[in-house]
Design a protein around this motif. Structure first.
Motif, short mmCIF file in Angstrom:
data_model
loop_
_atom_site.label_atom_id
_atom_site.label_comp_id
_atom_site.label_asym_id
_atom_site.label_seq_id
_atom_site.Cartn_x
_atom_site.Cartn_y
_atom_site.Cartn_z
N ARG A 50 0.82 -1.21 0.00
CA ARG A 50 0.00 0.00 0.00
C ARG A 50 0.86 1.26 0.00
NH1 ARG A 50 -2.65 0.77 4.51
NH2 ARG A 50 -1.93 -0.96 5.79
N ARG B 292 0.70 5.85 -0.23
CA ARG B 292 -0.08 6.95 0.33
C ARG B 292 -1.29 7.23 -0.55
NH1 ARG B 292 3.27 11.97 0.71
NH2 ARG B 292 1.75 12.73 2.22
N TRP C 142 1.48 -0.13 -3.91
CA TRP C 142 2.94 -0.05 -3.99
C TRP C 142 3.45 -1.35 -4.59
CZ3 TRP C 142 6.33 3.81 -3.55
CH2 TRP C 142 7.68 3.50 -3.42
N PHE D 225 9.56 -2.89 4.57
CA PHE D 225 9.50 -3.16 6.01
C PHE D 225 8.57 -2.18 6.71
CE2 PHE D 225 12.94 0.01 6.09
CZ PHE D 225 12.68 0.72 7.25
N LYS E 199 12.16 9.04 -7.80
CA LYS E 199 11.83 8.45 -6.49
C LYS E 199 12.37 7.02 -6.38
CE LYS E 199 7.62 7.34 -3.80
NZ LYS E 199 6.26 7.81 -3.51
N GLY F 127 9.23 1.40 1.70
CA GLY F 127 9.49 0.59 0.51
C GLY F 127 10.63 1.22 -0.28
C1 BTN Z 1 4.22 5.96 -0.96
O1 BTN Z 1 3.10 6.03 -1.49
O2 BTN Z 1 5.17 6.60 -1.39
C2 BTN Z 1 4.44 5.10 0.25
C3 BTN Z 1 4.83 3.69 -0.09
C4 BTN Z 1 5.08 2.82 1.13
C5 BTN Z 1 5.37 1.38 0.75
C6 BTN Z 1 5.77 0.54 1.94
S1 BTN Z 1 6.40 -1.04 1.47
C7 BTN Z 1 6.37 -1.56 3.14
C8 BTN Z 1 5.09 -1.02 3.75
N1 BTN Z 1 3.98 -1.92 3.49
C9 BTN Z 1 3.08 -1.36 2.70
O3 BTN Z 1 2.03 -1.92 2.31
N2 BTN Z 1 3.44 -0.13 2.36
C10 BTN Z 1 4.69 0.26 2.98
#
Ligand code: BTN
Length: 272
Positions: free
Chosen positions: A58, A60, A65, A75, A125, A148
């Protein structure tokens, strides 16, 4: 990746972060696993949930993701914190700083921060952070910080190709160290986080970390586009406040404080 190697790399580096390691070859989302375990009171402060692959990673604002197997770092770190609920979002900026510092130390690459918490290398990114908190009135029951990092070489979907990259490609491009050990990098991030987070806990805000954060802030003194639910505006980013809001000088001459949350900030001419 496996639990034993992670534990060996963490040994001597951290005191509480990673005190328990919950490792999955494959899971839905480490944030979801961490949240559920906290609700069931089955793990405590510093519990570290790591996966080699996520099926429902997941991001934001409800995004997903992409979490392919065997390449990257996924993690989630659990904080059972004395912070007040209003202070919890600051932990995200602290983690961004720790990740940027650890990537730079481990690879020799310059890693920057796109406010509030994207890590950017060579203008794209490489890392995202998703922080989730369960409040208990004005206090915090627990916080889950999910990270991530794109490490191994990968092909990104066409709509992401101009904004996302991975550390291996960046190393290749810059002639930096190319062998990245995921477990070691993870341990270096947690080591940096313990130190940085101690500063937040001791003063209750980011005042001590702010100079270091602003030094890595890719938006600093650059034009940004702020997309708020109420509308968009353009300005020049001037840094952050002690509580982590972005300061933006607007075209109209006022200085706005931008709160994270539903706001999106991007460069006027591209991603940064
Ligand atoms: C973003 O949208 O930039 C945030 C991404 C965050 C991804 C990490 S991967 C580990 C943790 N578990 C998830 O489901 N999401 C975060």
């Amino acid at each position: 990746m496996n639990k034993e190697t992670i534990a060996a790399c963490l040994s001597g580096k951290t005191t509480w972060a990673g005190s328990q390691i919950i490792y999955f070859d494959k899971t839905d989302s480490t944030n979801t696993r961490a949240w559920q375990a906290q609700n069931e009171q089955s793990t405590g402060n510093g519990a570290l949930f790591v996966a080699d692959c996520q099926l429902q990673g997941r991001g934001r604002r409800g995004r997903s993701w992409d979490s392919p197997v065997g390449k990257n770092i996924y993690f989630s770190l659990v904080l059972r914190s004395r912070l007040k609920a209003y202070q919890a979002p600051m932990t995200t900026l602290v983690m961004a700083l720790s990740v940027a510092r650890a990537i730079a130390a481990h690879t020799g690459l310059r890693a920057e921060i796109k406010w509030p918490n994207d890590i950017v290398v060579q203008g794209k990114k490489v890392c995202g952070i998703l922080t989730e908190m369960k409040p208990a009135g004005e206090n915090v029951d627990f916080i889950v910080i999910g990270v991530g990092i794109n490490v191994g070489k990968q092909l990104f979907a066409p709509e992401l190709a101009d904004k996302a990259t991975d550390l291996s490609s960046c190393c290749e491009q810059s002639g930096a160290k190319t062998e990245i050990c995921r477990e070691e990098l993870l341990a270096e991030i947690l080591e940096a986080f313990e130190k940085d987070y101690a500063q937040l806990e001791s003063v209750g805000d980011l005042s001590q970390l702010r100079p270091g954060y602003e030094e890595l802030l890719v938006n600093q003194n650059r034009p940004v586009q702020v997309l708020e639910p109420a509308g968009a505006y353009v300005g020049i980013a001037r840094g952050i406040t002690d509580t982590g809001e972005l300061l933006v000088d607007t075209e109209g001459g006022s200085c706005k404080r931008v709160y994270a949350g539903e706001v999106s900030v991007r460069g006027v001419y591209g991603y940064v």
